[in-house]
Design a protein around this motif. Structure first.
Motif, PDB file in Angstrom:
ATOM      1  N   VAL A   9       0.840  -1.203   0.000  1.00 18.79           N
ATOM      2  CA  VAL A   9       0.000   0.000   0.000  1.00 18.79           C
ATOM      3  C   VAL A   9       0.873   1.250   0.000  1.00 18.79           C
ATOM      4  CG1 VAL A   9      -1.631   1.356   1.384  1.00 18.79           C
ATOM      5  CG2 VAL A   9      -2.015  -1.104   1.062  1.00 18.79           C
ATOM      6  N   LEU A  10       1.899   1.264   0.839  1.00 22.11           N
ATOM      7  CA  LEU A  10       2.772   2.441   0.886  1.00 22.11           C
ATOM      8  C   LEU A  10       3.541   2.630  -0.413  1.00 22.11           C
ATOM      9  CD1 LEU A  10       4.278   2.966   4.425  1.00 22.11           C
ATOM     10  CD2 LEU A  10       2.507   4.208   3.231  1.00 22.11           C
ATOM     11  N   LYS A  11       3.947   1.542  -1.037  1.00 21.00           N
ATOM     12  CA  LYS A  11       4.628   1.654  -2.338  1.00 21.00           C
ATOM     13  C   LYS A  11       3.676   2.250  -3.379  1.00 21.00           C
ATOM     14  CE  LYS A  11       8.759   0.083  -1.558  1.00 21.00           C
ATOM     15  NZ  LYS A  11       9.944   0.907  -1.745  1.00 21.00           N
ATOM     16  N   GLY A  12       2.396   1.895  -3.293  1.00 19.76           N
ATOM     17  CA  GLY A  12       1.399   2.491  -4.175  1.00 19.76           C
ATOM     18  C   GLY A  12       1.259   3.977  -3.931  1.00 19.76           C
ATOM     19  N   LEU A  13       1.268   4.363  -2.667  1.00 25.19           N
ATOM     20  CA  LEU A  13       1.184   5.788  -2.344  1.00 25.19           C
ATOM     21  C   LEU A  13       2.440   6.528  -2.781  1.00 25.19           C
ATOM     22  CD1 LEU A  13      -0.529   5.610   1.134  1.00 25.19           C
ATOM     23  CD2 LEU A  13      -1.514   6.454  -0.995  1.00 25.19           C
ATOM     24  N   GLU A  14       3.578   5.860  -2.708  1.00 19.03           N
ATOM     25  CA  GLU A  14       4.817   6.458  -3.197  1.00 19.03           C
ATOM     26  C   GLU A  14       4.719   6.708  -4.707  1.00 19.03           C
ATOM     27  OE1 GLU A  14       9.445   5.593  -2.452  1.00 19.03           O
ATOM     28  OE2 GLU A  14       8.366   3.960  -3.463  1.00 19.03           O
ATOM     29  N   LEU A  15       4.094   5.783  -5.418  1.00 21.09           N
ATOM     30  CA  LEU A  15       3.873   5.963  -6.855  1.00 21.09           C
ATOM     31  C   LEU A  15       2.997   7.192  -7.102  1.00 21.09           C
ATOM     32  CD1 LEU A  15       4.414   4.710  -9.647  1.00 21.09           C
ATOM     33  CD2 LEU A  15       2.333   3.365  -9.326  1.00 21.09           C
ATOM     34  N   ALA A  16       1.977   7.365  -6.279  1.00 27.19           N
ATOM     35  CA  ALA A  16       1.129   8.560  -6.398  1.00 27.19           C
ATOM     36  C   ALA A  16       1.940   9.822  -6.117  1.00 27.19           C
ATOM     37  CB  ALA A  16      -0.057   8.458  -5.443  1.00 27.19           C
ATOM     38  N   GLN A  17       2.789   9.753  -5.113  1.00 31.63           N
ATOM     39  CA  GLN A  17       3.636  10.907  -4.764  1.00 31.63           C
ATOM     40  C   GLN A  17       4.561  11.283  -5.916  1.00 31.63           C
ATOM     41  OE1 GLN A  17       7.302  10.177  -3.257  1.00 31.63           O
ATOM     42  NE2 GLN A  17       7.559  12.276  -3.894  1.00 31.63           N
ATOM     43  N   LYS A  18       5.030  10.292  -6.636  1.00 31.62           N
ATOM     44  CA  LYS A  18       5.935  10.549  -7.758  1.00 31.62           C
ATOM     45  C   LYS A  18       5.186  10.994  -9.013  1.00 31.62           C
ATOM     46  CE  LYS A  18       9.563   7.474  -6.173  1.00 31.62           C
ATOM     47  NZ  LYS A  18      10.297   6.227  -6.390  1.00 31.62           N
ATOM     48  N   ALA A  31      -4.788   8.777 -13.479  1.00 30.51           N
ATOM     49  CA  ALA A  31      -4.297   7.912 -14.560  1.00 30.51           C
ATOM     50  C   ALA A  31      -3.359   6.841 -14.015  1.00 30.51           C
ATOM     51  CB  ALA A  31      -3.579   8.752 -15.618  1.00 30.51           C
ATOM     52  N   THR A  32      -2.533   7.210 -13.054  1.00 32.35           N
ATOM     53  CA  THR A  32      -1.592   6.267 -12.451  1.00 32.35           C
ATOM     54  C   THR A  32      -2.321   5.117 -11.769  1.00 32.35           C
ATOM     55  OG1 THR A  32       0.031   8.025 -12.137  1.00 32.35           O
ATOM     56  CG2 THR A  32       0.285   6.066 -10.761  1.00 32.35           C
ATOM     57  N   PHE A  33      -3.470   5.413 -11.164  1.00 30.01           N
ATOM     58  CA  PHE A  33      -4.214   4.405 -10.414  1.00 30.01           C
ATOM     59  C   PHE A  33      -5.382   3.802 -11.184  1.00 30.01           C
ATOM     60  CE2 PHE A  33      -3.123   5.660  -5.746  1.00 30.01           C
ATOM     61  CZ  PHE A  33      -1.841   5.201  -5.938  1.00 30.01           C
ATOM     62  N   ALA A  34      -5.488   4.058 -12.465  1.00 34.89           N
ATOM     63  CA  ALA A  34      -6.627   3.549 -13.244  1.00 34.89           C
ATOM     64  C   ALA A  34      -6.730   2.024 -13.177  1.00 34.89           C
ATOM     65  CB  ALA A  34      -6.535   4.023 -14.689  1.00 34.89           C
ATOM     66  N   ASP A  35      -5.625   1.329 -13.396  1.00 39.01           N
ATOM     67  CA  ASP A  35      -5.653  -0.140 -13.361  1.00 39.01           C
ATOM     68  C   ASP A  35      -5.918  -0.663 -11.956  1.00 39.01           C
ATOM     69  OD1 ASP A  35      -5.205  -0.303 -16.082  1.00 39.01           O
ATOM     70  OD2 ASP A  35      -3.038  -0.610 -15.879  1.00 39.01           O
ATOM     71  N   ALA A  76      -6.969  12.371  -0.046  1.00 33.68           N
ATOM     72  CA  ALA A  76      -8.291  12.523  -0.665  1.00 33.68           C
ATOM     73  C   ALA A  76      -8.213  12.338  -2.177  1.00 33.68           C
ATOM     74  CB  ALA A  76      -8.882  13.892  -0.321  1.00 33.68           C
ATOM     75  N   VAL A  77      -7.161  12.837  -2.788  1.00 29.07           N
ATOM     76  CA  VAL A  77      -6.970  12.657  -4.233  1.00 29.07           C
ATOM     77  C   VAL A  77      -6.730  11.180  -4.548  1.00 29.07           C
ATOM     78  CG1 VAL A  77      -5.484  13.222  -6.207  1.00 29.07           C
ATOM     79  CG2 VAL A  77      -6.166  15.015  -4.597  1.00 29.07           C
ATOM     80  N   VAL A  78      -5.953  10.508  -3.716  1.00 30.92           N
ATOM     81  CA  VAL A  78      -5.704   9.078  -3.905  1.00 30.92           C
ATOM     82  C   VAL A  78      -7.013   8.299  -3.797  1.00 30.92           C
ATOM     83  CG1 VAL A  78      -4.618   7.044  -2.870  1.00 30.92           C
ATOM     84  CG2 VAL A  78      -3.282   9.130  -3.211  1.00 30.92           C
ATOM     85  N   VAL A  79      -7.796   8.584  -2.776  1.00 29.69           N
ATOM     86  CA  VAL A  79      -9.073   7.880  -2.586  1.00 29.69           C
ATOM     87  C   VAL A  79     -10.000   8.129  -3.770  1.00 29.69           C
ATOM     88  CG1 VAL A  79     -11.183   7.801  -1.181  1.00 29.69           C
ATOM     89  CG2 VAL A  79      -8.937   7.726  -0.081  1.00 29.69           C
ATOM     90  N   ALA A  80     -10.092   9.368  -4.219  1.00 30.54           N
ATOM     91  CA  ALA A  80     -10.938   9.687  -5.381  1.00 30.54           C
ATOM     92  C   ALA A  80     -10.465   8.929  -6.617  1.00 30.54           C
ATOM     93  CB  ALA A  80     -10.929  11.199  -5.633  1.00 30.54           C
TER      94      ALA A  80
END
Length: 147
Positions: free
Chosen positions: A68-77, A84-88, A136-140
């Motif tokens: 989960v944290l690695k996913g959030l790191e991807l969002a941070q980057k 778009a990053t989290f579409a899949d 909030a952006v990640v959750v959306a």
């Protein structure tokens, strides 16, 4: 589209540079599974989740917390293209795993608590506000495929 100030960008980068993924990820997911026990139904293959101690000692919970944290790191980057990053990932959670989208908010609430504890005095109200905006952006973005 979300507009990020330079302060917000640097604050999010600073948070991720200071947290210990091996502590924060497992602690946040464990807290979510303990505080909101109905979320456990998505982790049937994780073995013993019968009580708080079992959850906190479960290696599969810890491993997924780090994921989960690695996913959030991807969002941070990719702060300018989180959706778009989290579409899949959104599609996976909505169509295959059938995760209730409200659980993303529960998990990020737990994450904010754990990050606050990890950062201590560095987790000021301003930092908290920026982190909540990011979450909030990640959750959306994760909820995108549900609607």
């Amino acid at each position: 589209m979300v507009v990020w100030t330079e302060f917000e960008r640097s604050t999010i980068q600073d948070i991720f540079s200071k947290i210990n993924y091996d502590v924060v990820g497992p602690a946040a997911l464990s807290r979510c599974l303990i505080v909101y026990p109905w979320t456990q139904r998505y982790f049937g293959g994780f073995g013993n989740l019968y009580n708080a101690a079992a959850i906190m000692e479960n290696p599969k919970v810890a491993a997924h917390g780090r994921v989960v944290l690695k996913g959030l790191e991807l969002a941070q980057k990719n702060m300018d293209s989180i959706k778009a990053t989290f579409a899949d990932l959104s599609k996976l959670h909505s169509e295959k795993l059938l995760v209730d989208p409200d659980n993303f908010k529960l998990l990020t609430d737990c994450l904010a608590i754990v990050v606050a504890a990890e950062l201590g005095e560095d987790f000021t109200a301003e930092v908290h506000a920026v982190f909540q905006k990011f979450l909030a952006v990640v959750v959306a973005s994760l909820r995108k495929q549900y609607y």
